[in-house]
Design a protein around this motif. Structure first.
Motif, PDB file in Angstrom:
ATOM      1  N   VAL A  78       0.884  -1.161   0.000  1.00  0.00           N
ATOM      2  CA  VAL A  78       0.000   0.000   0.000  1.00  0.00           C
ATOM      3  C   VAL A  78       0.922   1.211   0.000  1.00  0.00           C
ATOM      4  O   VAL A  78       1.790   1.340   0.870  1.00  0.00           O
ATOM      5  N   ALA A  79       0.757   2.083  -1.003  1.00  0.00           N
ATOM      6  CA  ALA A  79       1.624   3.262  -1.129  1.00  0.00           C
ATOM      7  C   ALA A  79       0.983   4.480  -0.462  1.00  0.00           C
ATOM      8  O   ALA A  79      -0.204   4.476  -0.130  1.00  0.00           O
ATOM      9  N   ASN A  80       1.772   5.525  -0.294  1.00  0.00           N
ATOM     10  CA  ASN A  80       1.319   6.817   0.238  1.00  0.00           C
ATOM     11  C   ASN A  80       0.689   6.697   1.620  1.00  0.00           C
ATOM     12  O   ASN A  80      -0.389   7.219   1.877  1.00  0.00           O
ATOM     13  N   VAL A  81       1.378   6.000   2.516  1.00  0.00           N
ATOM     14  CA  VAL A  81       0.919   5.853   3.895  1.00  0.00           C
ATOM     15  C   VAL A  81       1.764   6.776   4.767  1.00  0.00           C
ATOM     16  O   VAL A  81       2.931   6.497   4.996  1.00  0.00           O
ATOM     17  N   SER A  82       1.186   7.887   5.205  1.00  0.00           N
ATOM     18  CA  SER A  82       2.001   8.825   5.976  1.00  0.00           C
ATOM     19  C   SER A  82       1.988   8.510   7.464  1.00  0.00           C
ATOM     20  O   SER A  82       3.004   8.637   8.139  1.00  0.00           O
ATOM     21  N   ASP A  83       0.847   8.065   7.988  1.00  0.00           N
ATOM     22  CA  ASP A  83       0.764   7.805   9.415  1.00  0.00           C
ATOM     23  C   ASP A  83      -0.305   6.750   9.663  1.00  0.00           C
ATOM     24  O   ASP A  83      -1.348   6.768   9.019  1.00  0.00           O
ATOM     25  N   ILE A  84      -0.056   5.855  10.602  1.00  0.00           N
ATOM     26  CA  ILE A  84      -1.027   4.813  10.916  1.00  0.00           C
ATOM     27  C   ILE A  84      -1.410   4.913  12.384  1.00  0.00           C
ATOM     28  O   ILE A  84      -0.565   4.741  13.266  1.00  0.00           O
ATOM     29  N   ALA A  85      -2.687   5.197  12.634  1.00  0.00           N
ATOM     30  CA  ALA A  85      -3.210   5.124  13.998  1.00  0.00           C
ATOM     31  C   ALA A  85      -3.913   3.785  14.169  1.00  0.00           C
ATOM     32  O   ALA A  85      -3.773   3.111  15.181  1.00  0.00           O
ATOM     33  N   SER A  86      -4.687   3.399  13.134  1.00  0.00           N
ATOM     34  CA  SER A  86      -5.343   2.090  13.172  1.00  0.00           C
ATOM     35  C   SER A  86      -5.204   1.417  11.815  1.00  0.00           C
ATOM     36  O   SER A  86      -5.186   2.065  10.780  1.00  0.00           O
ATOM     37  N   LEU A  87      -5.114   0.108  11.865  1.00  0.00           N
ATOM     38  CA  LEU A  87      -4.943  -0.702  10.668  1.00  0.00           C
ATOM     39  C   LEU A  87      -5.941  -1.845  10.770  1.00  0.00           C
ATOM     40  O   LEU A  87      -5.882  -2.648  11.699  1.00  0.00           O
ATOM     41  N   LYS A  88      -6.895  -1.874   9.828  1.00  0.00           N
ATOM     42  CA  LYS A  88      -7.889  -2.944   9.803  1.00  0.00           C
ATOM     43  C   LYS A  88      -7.608  -3.800   8.574  1.00  0.00           C
ATOM     44  O   LYS A  88      -7.490  -3.276   7.472  1.00  0.00           O
ATOM     45  N   ILE A  89      -7.470  -5.093   8.798  1.00  0.00           N
ATOM     46  CA  ILE A  89      -7.102  -5.998   7.711  1.00  0.00           C
ATOM     47  C   ILE A  89      -8.071  -7.172   7.659  1.00  0.00           C
ATOM     48  O   ILE A  89      -8.432  -7.739   8.689  1.00  0.00           O
ATOM     49  N   LYS A  90      -8.486  -7.492   6.435  1.00  0.00           N
ATOM     50  CA  LYS A  90      -9.221  -8.743   6.195  1.00  0.00           C
ATOM     51  C   LYS A  90      -8.245  -9.665   5.474  1.00  0.00           C
ATOM     52  O   LYS A  90      -7.627  -9.265   4.495  1.00  0.00           O
ATOM     53  N   ASN A  91      -8.090 -10.873   5.986  1.00  0.00           N
ATOM     54  CA  ASN A  91      -7.202 -11.850   5.366  1.00  0.00           C
ATOM     55  C   ASN A  91      -7.915 -13.197   5.390  1.00  0.00           C
ATOM     56  O   ASN A  91      -7.953 -13.869   6.417  1.00  0.00           O
ATOM     57  N   SER A  92      -8.506 -13.565   4.257  1.00  0.00           N
ATOM     58  CA  SER A  92      -9.196 -14.852   4.173  1.00  0.00           C
ATOM     59  C   SER A  92      -8.480 -15.818   3.229  1.00  0.00           C
ATOM     60  O   SER A  92      -9.085 -16.749   2.710  1.00  0.00           O
ATOM     61  N   ILE A  93      -7.174 -15.596   3.036  1.00  0.00           N
ATOM     62  CA  ILE A  93      -6.381 -16.456   2.161  1.00  0.00           C
ATOM     63  C   ILE A  93      -6.460 -17.911   2.643  1.00  0.00           C
ATOM     64  O   ILE A  93      -6.204 -18.189   3.816  1.00  0.00           O
ATOM     65  N   LEU A  94      -6.844 -18.798   1.746  1.00  0.00           N
ATOM     66  CA  LEU A  94      -6.931 -20.247   1.954  1.00  0.00           C
ATOM     67  C   LEU A  94      -7.999 -20.696   2.950  1.00  0.00           C
ATOM     68  O   LEU A  94      -8.207 -21.892   3.121  1.00  0.00           O
ATOM     69  N   ILE A  95      -8.682 -19.781   3.616  1.00  0.00           N
ATOM     70  CA  ILE A  95      -9.666 -20.175   4.627  1.00  0.00           C
ATOM     71  C   ILE A  95     -10.868 -20.866   3.987  1.00  0.00           C
ATOM     72  O   ILE A  95     -11.419 -21.813   4.545  1.00  0.00           O
ATOM     73  N   GLY A  96     -11.283 -20.432   2.794  1.00  0.00           N
ATOM     74  CA  GLY A  96     -12.378 -21.085   2.099  1.00  0.00           C
ATOM     75  C   GLY A  96     -12.062 -22.517   1.706  1.00  0.00           C
ATOM     76  O   GLY A  96     -12.911 -23.405   1.779  1.00  0.00           O
ATOM     77  N   GLN A  97     -10.817 -22.765   1.309  1.00  0.00           N
ATOM     78  CA  GLN A  97     -10.404 -24.099   0.868  1.00  0.00           C
ATOM     79  C   GLN A  97     -10.066 -25.008   2.050  1.00  0.00           C
ATOM     80  O   GLN A  97     -10.242 -26.215   1.983  1.00  0.00           O
ATOM     81  N   PHE A  98      -9.528 -24.415   3.113  1.00  0.00           N
ATOM     82  CA  PHE A  98      -9.065 -25.177   4.267  1.00  0.00           C
ATOM     83  C   PHE A  98      -9.666 -24.564   5.538  1.00  0.00           C
ATOM     84  O   PHE A  98      -9.097 -23.636   6.106  1.00  0.00           O
ATOM     85  N   PRO A  99     -10.808 -25.073   6.002  1.00  0.00           N
ATOM     86  CA  PRO A  99     -11.524 -24.467   7.134  1.00  0.00           C
ATOM     87  C   PRO A  99     -10.705 -24.346   8.425  1.00  0.00           C
ATOM     88  O   PRO A  99     -10.990 -23.484   9.253  1.00  0.00           O
ATOM     89  N   LYS A 100      -9.673 -25.175   8.587  1.00  0.00           N
ATOM     90  CA  LYS A 100      -8.851 -25.095   9.803  1.00  0.00           C
ATOM     91  C   LYS A 100      -7.647 -24.159   9.623  1.00  0.00           C
ATOM     92  O   LYS A 100      -6.826 -24.010  10.536  1.00  0.00           O
TER      93      LYS A 100
END
Length: 129
Positions: A78-100
């Motif tokens: 992610v470009a042009n990030v000057s300051d981070i107070a909060s960072l919210k991330i969704k990461n569902s990589i492989l979760i659909g294929q592998f429920p565990k």
């Protein structure tokens, strides 16, 4: 496993994700040795990772991938990030294929390290700095 580093000089949040080669090839339904593999991985990452900084959704830029035997390394930022107070991330990589599946993300921002886990039913996490 994903490593997230904030690069102060370029004001960039860099993501490096390590995936099991056979698992990601099952998820994108394409052989990692074929020419279209990287394009499918890019699409897959864009569909399964979302980032919001200080409440504002950000665009991920895919910068490449590398197949290295049992592992696939995927790079995006992610470009042009000057300051981070909060960072919210969704990461569902492989979760659909592998429920565990459990995705671990180590986020380093100006010397602070935060670790978050993502799994089925908990694909989104938020950290504050």
């Amino acid at each position: 496993m994903t490593k997230v580093d904030y690069i102060d000089g370029s004001k960039t949040l860099k993501f490096t994700t390590k995936l099991n080669t056979s698992h990601i090839s099952q998820a994108v339904k394409i052989d990692p040795a074929t020419a279209g593999f990287e394009a499918e991985v890019k699409k897959y990452v864009n569909n399964n990772v979302d980032v919001a900084i200080n409440g504002a959704a950000k665009t991920l830029t895919f910068t490449g991938s590398q197949v290295n035997g049992e592992s696939v390394w995927v790079y995006y930022e992610v470009a042009n990030v000057s300051d981070i107070a909060s960072l919210k991330i969704k990461n569902s990589i492989l979760i659909g294929q592998f429920p565990k599946q459990v995705n671990i993300m180590n986020i380093t921002y100006k010397g602070n390290l935060k670790t978050v886990n993502f799994q089925k039913g908990k694909e989104t996490a938020e950290v504050s700095f």
